[in-house]
Design a protein around this motif. Structure first.
Motif, PDB file in Angstrom:
ATOM      1  N   THR A  22       2.867  -3.976  17.510  1.00 20.45           N
ATOM      2  CA  THR A  22       3.459  -3.617  16.218  1.00 20.45           C
ATOM      3  C   THR A  22       3.796  -2.132  16.288  1.00 20.45           C
ATOM      4  OG1 THR A  22       1.444  -2.849  15.083  1.00 20.45           O
ATOM      5  CG2 THR A  22       1.877  -5.245  15.056  1.00 20.45           C
ATOM      6  N   TYR A  24       2.546   0.041  14.666  1.00 17.81           N
ATOM      7  CA  TYR A  24       1.319   0.770  14.318  1.00 17.81           C
ATOM      8  C   TYR A  24       0.350   0.859  15.490  1.00 17.81           C
ATOM      9  CZ  TYR A  24       3.514  -0.644  10.013  1.00 17.81           C
ATOM     10  OH  TYR A  24       4.450  -0.866   9.039  1.00 17.81           O
ATOM     11  N   HIS A  54       5.129   0.929   5.453  1.00 17.11           N
ATOM     12  CA  HIS A  54       4.956  -0.524   5.454  1.00 17.11           C
ATOM     13  C   HIS A  54       5.425  -1.039   4.095  1.00 17.11           C
ATOM     14  CE1 HIS A  54       2.921  -4.420   5.349  1.00 17.11           C
ATOM     15  NE2 HIS A  54       2.764  -4.318   6.652  1.00 17.11           N
ATOM     16  N   MET A  90      -0.455  -5.874   8.473  1.00 13.90           N
ATOM     17  CA  MET A  90       0.267  -4.840   9.220  1.00 13.90           C
ATOM     18  C   MET A  90       1.186  -5.476  10.262  1.00 13.90           C
ATOM     19  SD  MET A  90      -2.806  -2.059   9.646  1.00 13.90           S
ATOM     20  CE  MET A  90      -1.899  -0.777  10.534  1.00 13.90           C
ATOM     21  N   PRO A  93       4.467  -8.092   7.851  1.00  7.78           N
ATOM     22  CA  PRO A  93       4.793  -7.575   6.513  1.00  7.78           C
ATOM     23  C   PRO A  93       5.529  -8.615   5.667  1.00  7.78           C
ATOM     24  CG  PRO A  93       6.178  -6.549   8.192  1.00  7.78           C
ATOM     25  CD  PRO A  93       5.176  -7.401   8.914  1.00  7.78           C
ATOM     26  N   SER A 103      11.123   0.590   3.022  1.00 15.68           N
ATOM     27  CA  SER A 103      10.654  -0.246   4.122  1.00 15.68           C
ATOM     28  C   SER A 103      11.051  -1.703   3.904  1.00 15.68           C
ATOM     29  CB  SER A 103       9.131  -0.108   4.240  1.00 15.68           C
ATOM     30  OG  SER A 103       8.623  -0.931   5.241  1.00 15.68           O
ATOM     31  N   TYR A 115      13.323  -0.272  10.711  1.00 17.02           N
ATOM     32  CA  TYR A 115      11.969  -0.365  10.150  1.00 17.02           C
ATOM     33  C   TYR A 115      10.928   0.043  11.189  1.00 17.02           C
ATOM     34  CZ  TYR A 115       7.534  -2.709   9.354  1.00 17.02           C
ATOM     35  OH  TYR A 115       6.199  -2.998   9.268  1.00 17.02           O
ATOM     36  N   GLN A 116      11.043  -0.532  12.401  1.00 18.06           N
ATOM     37  CA  GLN A 116      10.056  -0.234  13.438  1.00 18.06           C
ATOM     38  C   GLN A 116      10.096   1.228  13.854  1.00 18.06           C
ATOM     39  OE1 GLN A 116      10.711  -3.220  16.474  1.00 18.06           O
ATOM     40  NE2 GLN A 116       9.312  -4.632  15.446  1.00 18.06           N
ATOM     41  N   ALA A 119       8.359   3.193  11.086  1.00 14.97           N
ATOM     42  CA  ALA A 119       6.923   2.896  11.103  1.00 14.97           C
ATOM     43  C   ALA A 119       6.246   3.581  12.293  1.00 14.97           C
ATOM     44  CB  ALA A 119       6.693   1.388  11.138  1.00 14.97           C
ATOM     45  N   THR A 123       3.448   6.518  12.170  1.00  7.29           N
ATOM     46  CA  THR A 123       2.191   6.269  12.885  1.00  7.29           C
ATOM     47  C   THR A 123       1.879   7.462  13.783  1.00  7.29           C
ATOM     48  OG1 THR A 123       2.468   3.871  12.801  1.00  7.29           O
ATOM     49  CG2 THR A 123       1.008   4.732  14.520  1.00  7.29           C
TER      50      THR A 123
END
Length: 132
Positions: A22, A24, A54, A90, A93, A103, A115-116, A119, A123
């Motif tokens: 992910t 994260y 998120h 997480m 989503p 998001s 989005y990634q 994120a 992170t």
């Protein structure tokens, strides 16, 4: 996952690892639990202290939109199982009930890469252990 009470038994802190595969991944996220007097009949209040991008987490307050913390609560849930549910959220989503509209809009419009990327950036900025 690491879960410890503060000096007040009604306040707990958790450290969770961002799930692998992910955006994260590699991050360590801090959560704070406020346990109500009528726990386990009532759910704890849980929020992220670590900033996270998120759709189901309010970016400023850390509030989490998760059904088990609201209308799907059961006394069978423990603080540890709540942490596991947050880790699962997480990785999966729910963009249709966003607390973070930016998001959620990225995911709903199909911009998975955007989005990634956001994120991962947050992170790195907020959840990665600092190198000495």
């Amino acid at each position: 996952m690491f879960l410890v009470p503060d000096s007040n038994i009604f306040k707990w802190t958790a450290l969770i690892k961002g799930p692998s595969e992910t955006p994260y991944e590699g991050g360590i996220f801090q959560l704070v639990f406020t346990v109500p007097e009528h726990y386990p009949l009532q759910p704890p209040q849980v929020r992220f202290l670590t900033k996270i991008f998120h759709p189901n987490v309010h970016f400023k307050t850390g509030e989490i939109c998760l059904d088990i913390l609201k209308n799907a609560w059961s006394p069978a849930w423990t603080l540890q199982s709540v942490c596991r549910a947050i880790i699962a959220l997480m990785g999966h989503p729910e963009p249709d009930s966003p607390l973070n509209c930016d998001s959620g809009n990225l995911l709903r419009s199909g911009d998975i890469r955007g989005y990634q990327s956001m994120a991962r950036m947050y992170t790195r900025l907020a959840a990665m252990p600092k190198k000495q």
